[in-house]
Motif scaffolding. Structure first.
Motif, mmCIF file in Angstrom:
data_model
loop_
_atom_site.group_PDB
_atom_site.id
_atom_site.type_symbol
_atom_site.label_atom_id
_atom_site.label_comp_id
_atom_site.label_asym_id
_atom_site.label_seq_id
_atom_site.Cartn_x
_atom_site.Cartn_y
_atom_site.Cartn_z
ATOM 1 N N VAL A 180 -5.255 -5.014 1.726
ATOM 2 C CA VAL A 180 -4.197 -4.056 1.573
ATOM 3 C C VAL A 180 -4.260 -3.140 2.518
ATOM 4 C CG1 VAL A 180 -2.770 -2.886 0.167
ATOM 5 C CG2 VAL A 180 -3.717 -4.875 -0.774
ATOM 6 N N THR A 181 -3.303 -2.976 3.624
ATOM 7 C CA THR A 181 -3.583 -2.011 4.646
ATOM 8 C C THR A 181 -2.623 -0.646 4.218
ATOM 9 O OG1 THR A 181 -1.657 -2.734 6.073
ATOM 10 C CG2 THR A 181 -3.926 -3.657 6.343
ATOM 11 N N LEU A 182 -2.859 0.550 4.874
ATOM 12 C CA LEU A 182 -1.973 1.658 4.720
ATOM 13 C C LEU A 182 -0.633 1.176 5.351
ATOM 14 C CD1 LEU A 182 -1.982 4.589 3.834
ATOM 15 C CD2 LEU A 182 -2.381 5.167 6.241
ATOM 16 N N GLY A 183 -0.258 0.405 6.129
ATOM 17 C CA GLY A 183 1.082 -0.003 6.467
ATOM 18 C C GLY A 183 1.685 -0.889 5.543
ATOM 19 N N ASP A 184 0.936 -1.508 4.729
ATOM 20 C CA ASP A 184 1.472 -2.473 3.500
ATOM 21 C C ASP A 184 1.774 -1.658 2.436
ATOM 22 O OD1 ASP A 184 0.947 -4.907 4.687
ATOM 23 O OD2 ASP A 184 -1.076 -4.932 3.904
ATOM 24 N N ILE A 185 0.934 -0.379 2.078
ATOM 25 C CA ILE A 185 1.194 0.441 1.037
ATOM 26 C C ILE A 185 2.788 1.278 1.404
ATOM 27 C CG2 ILE A 185 0.511 2.675 -0.063
ATOM 28 C CD1 ILE A 185 -2.537 1.308 0.274
ATOM 29 N N TYR A 186 2.776 1.651 2.490
ATOM 30 C CA TYR A 186 3.965 2.571 2.844
ATOM 31 C C TYR A 186 5.293 1.543 2.773
ATOM 32 C CZ TYR A 186 1.534 6.520 5.115
ATOM 33 O OH TYR A 186 1.025 7.809 5.334
ATOM 34 N N ARG A 187 5.065 0.243 3.223
ATOM 35 C CA ARG A 187 6.196 -0.586 3.158
ATOM 36 C C ARG A 187 6.710 -0.966 1.716
ATOM 37 N NH1 ARG A 187 3.699 -2.940 7.581
ATOM 38 N NH2 ARG A 187 2.983 -4.619 6.252
ATOM 39 N N SER A 188 5.624 -0.978 0.935
ATOM 40 C CA SER A 188 5.635 -1.735 -0.431
ATOM 41 C C SER A 188 6.533 -0.831 -1.510
ATOM 42 C CB SER A 188 4.165 -1.700 -1.198
ATOM 43 O OG SER A 188 3.789 -0.564 -1.437
ATOM 44 N N ILE A 189 6.701 0.558 -0.936
ATOM 45 C CA ILE A 189 7.277 1.505 -1.779
ATOM 46 C C ILE A 189 8.893 1.735 -1.766
ATOM 47 C CG2 ILE A 189 5.078 2.733 -2.472
ATOM 48 C CD1 ILE A 189 7.404 4.359 0.087
ATOM 49 N N ILE A 190 9.119 1.082 -0.538
ATOM 50 C CA ILE A 190 10.340 1.482 -0.343
ATOM 51 C C ILE A 190 11.498 0.898 -1.272
ATOM 52 C CG2 ILE A 190 12.362 0.834 1.510
ATOM 53 C CD1 ILE A 190 10.227 0.381 3.517
ATOM 54 N N PRO A 191 11.586 -0.156 -1.625
ATOM 55 C CA PRO A 191 12.445 -0.629 -2.644
ATOM 56 C C PRO A 191 12.405 0.024 -4.021
ATOM 57 C CG PRO A 191 10.861 -2.305 -2.528
ATOM 58 C CD PRO A 191 10.503 -1.420 -1.292
ATOM 59 N N PHE A 192 11.017 0.416 -4.417
ATOM 60 C CA PHE A 192 11.058 1.252 -5.929
ATOM 61 C C PHE A 192 11.490 2.677 -5.658
ATOM 62 C CE2 PHE A 192 7.917 -2.316 -6.001
ATOM 63 C CZ PHE A 192 8.434 -2.752 -7.298
ATOM 64 N N VAL A 193 11.261 3.349 -4.422
ATOM 65 C CA VAL A 193 11.905 4.557 -4.395
ATOM 66 C C VAL A 193 13.548 4.565 -4.424
ATOM 67 C CG1 VAL A 193 12.245 6.216 -2.535
ATOM 68 C CG2 VAL A 193 10.097 5.364 -2.802
ATOM 69 N N GLY A 194 13.953 3.443 -3.662
ATOM 70 C CA GLY A 194 15.378 3.136 -4.013
ATOM 71 C C GLY A 194 16.020 3.308 -5.620
ATOM 72 N N VAL A 195 15.000 2.309 -6.310
ATOM 73 C CA VAL A 195 15.274 2.253 -7.623
ATOM 74 C C VAL A 195 15.008 3.554 -8.376
ATOM 75 C CG1 VAL A 195 14.415 1.105 -9.875
ATOM 76 C CG2 VAL A 195 14.622 -0.178 -7.871
ATOM 77 N N MET A 196 14.093 4.326 -7.954
ATOM 78 C CA MET A 196 13.978 5.608 -8.701
ATOM 79 C C MET A 196 15.180 6.611 -8.474
ATOM 80 S SD MET A 196 9.799 5.947 -8.348
ATOM 81 C CE MET A 196 9.721 7.427 -9.335
ATOM 82 N N ILE A 197 15.754 6.335 -7.258
ATOM 83 C CA ILE A 197 16.804 7.359 -6.933
ATOM 84 C C ILE A 197 17.961 6.944 -7.501
ATOM 85 C CG2 ILE A 197 18.447 7.770 -4.985
ATOM 86 C CD1 ILE A 197 16.305 7.758 -3.073
#
Length: 441
Positions: free
Chosen positions: A402-419
């Motif tokens: 699990v790379t740092l790039g994977d971690i950055y991309r993984s949170i995009i939809p969940f940030v949208g859900v939290m907004i």
């Protein structure tokens, strides 16, 4: 020099000293004490920090802090959460994305027992993540699930962050915890709906459990796992039910929770002197850190009160810029997200709370409701690049695949859900205020 310039100089000096890498409480406390002595000299300036210490030590609910932290570390270090995850694996495995959904539920329960996001992240990354990857779950999906789920620890009671907010905003901790419960469950529900829909549309993201593996689990084993997994939930009930019914006060309930967690770990043979020492040392370290942060925040806020810096900021927003009350509120939330790219939640709180809390009061918004908004915004900021707190915790704990790039991309939809969740709580304040109104009329 005008009071406005002094306040701006204090704030700028604090940001500059932060660049030296010193601890947050030291930076804030140093600027506060130097400013107080420079402004008031021997007429009380040197007594300001000492006066805030007395105020802090007289705040009785603060005794809950080490009790809840100790309870969380006992449950974590004694590996009682392993049983909980095994239960979710068996009972939710046949559902598309079932293990990811179970992980969210695990995070909710861990949050209800610890009050810190770090514990949820540690358990999720060490227990859930390897199991999910082994069962061919998409790594972007599961990495995002663990980061989003662990952020619930600062919203679901007993949230330590809400304890800090209560101290600075001078609001009852019990009201804030009650206010955080339904929004926390709302966010967890939105996460679960998103996971289920994504895995239903694309089963490869969250494959169901192997039928052969499930067939090997007998009915009696399922019920045994259910009983063992729900034990932590029972600890939470033993702690909170007497409090809600009025039989115990908040501090007494925290002691009940800590003793119950310790008793269960001993009864299950999971407690040893080494584990007890680890839990005690970590509890002492975290508790002392929070006490120093609160003390520094109180000192900084006392100087700002003396300068009447709040009036300057209010005039800037409402008279000079002509902004409305809702526009100012949204601007505050955006500022938290921007600061969250570089600071953790406690640092953000102690830096801006002396300014924002009085402004919220002037704008006639409910401070309990605003505490929930602040906490949800912190959850979003936790996962916002480039320096989101949860991003680097995940990088430190995740396997090399699990790379740092994977971690950055993984949170995009969940940030949208939290907004979306933040917008719902802003549009419908009763989501946060209904339960405190029922429990504390």
């Amino acid at each position: 020099m005008s009071y406005e310039m002094i306040a701006a100089l204090m704030f700028g000096s604090m940001l500059m000293v932060m660049l030296t890498g010193q601890r947050m409480f030291g930076v804030i406390g140093f600027v506060a004490v130097v400013a107080a002595i420079g402004l008031w000299g021997d007429r009380g300036g040197h007594d300001l920090a000492f006066a805030q210490t007395i105020k802090l030590m007289n705040w009785f609910p603060l005794m809950t802090l080490p009790m809840f932290i100790f309870m969380g570390y006992v449950l974590s270090e004694s590996r009682l959460a392993d049983d909980l995850y095994r239960m979710f694996h068996v009972w939710f495995g046949p559902v598309p994305g079932g293990l990811a959904i179970g992980t969210i539920l695990l995070m909710v329960l861990i949050s209800a027992m610890n009050g810190l996001s770090v514990a949820g992240m540690a358990i999720g990354a060490t227990i859930a993540l390897p199991e999910l990857l082994k069962r061919n779950y998409n790594k972007l999906m599961v990495t995002g699930v663990i980061q989003a789920g662990s952020s619930l620890g600062i919203l679901v009671p007993p949230s330590v962050v809400l304890v800090l907010y209560a101290m600075i905003a001078r609001q009852p901790v019990s009201h804030l915890w009650a206010a955080g419960l339904l929004p926390g469950l709302l966010l967890a529900t939105l996460f679960i709906i998103y996971i289920w829909l994504r895995c239903r549309m694309n089963p490869a993201l969250g494959p169901v459990i192997d039928p052969d593996e499930l067939a090997q689990v007998t009915r009696s084993e399922k019920y045994r796992l259910l009983l063992a997994g729900l034990m932590p939930l029972g600890i939470f009930a033993v702690m909170m039910v007497p409090f809600v019914l009025g039989y115990t006060r908040l501090v007494e309930s925290s002691v009940v929770g800590a003793v119950a967690a310790l008793a269960v770990s001993v009864a299950k043979g999971r407690m040893s002197w080494a584990v007890l020492e680890t839990c005690t040392r970590k509890t002492l370290a975290i508790s002392c850190m929070f006490l120093w942060i609160i003390l520094a925040a109180l000192a900084f806020g006392a100087v700002f009160d003396g300068l009447r810096a709040v009036d300057f900021v209010r005039a800037l927003f409402m008279e000079n810029l002509g902004l409305g009350r809702w526009e100012i509120l949204i601007l505050m939330q955006i500022s938290f997200i921007l600061m969250g790219m570089f600071l953790d939640d406690t640092a953000m709180l102690v830096i801006v709370a002396p300014l924002y809390v009085p402004i919220v009061r002037m704008l006639e918004f409910d401070l309990i409701w605003y505490g929930v908004l602040y906490t949800i915004t912190c959850q979003i900021a936790y996962m916002t690049p480039p320096f989101g707190y949860n991003l680097f915790l995940m990088r430190a704990m995740a396997p090399n695949e699990v790379t740092l790039g994977d971690i950055y991309r993984s949170i995009i939809p969940f940030v949208g859900v939290m907004i979306v969740g933040l917008g719902l709580v802003m549009a419908f304040p009763q989501i946060a205020l209904w339960l405190p109104g029922v429990l504390f009329p």
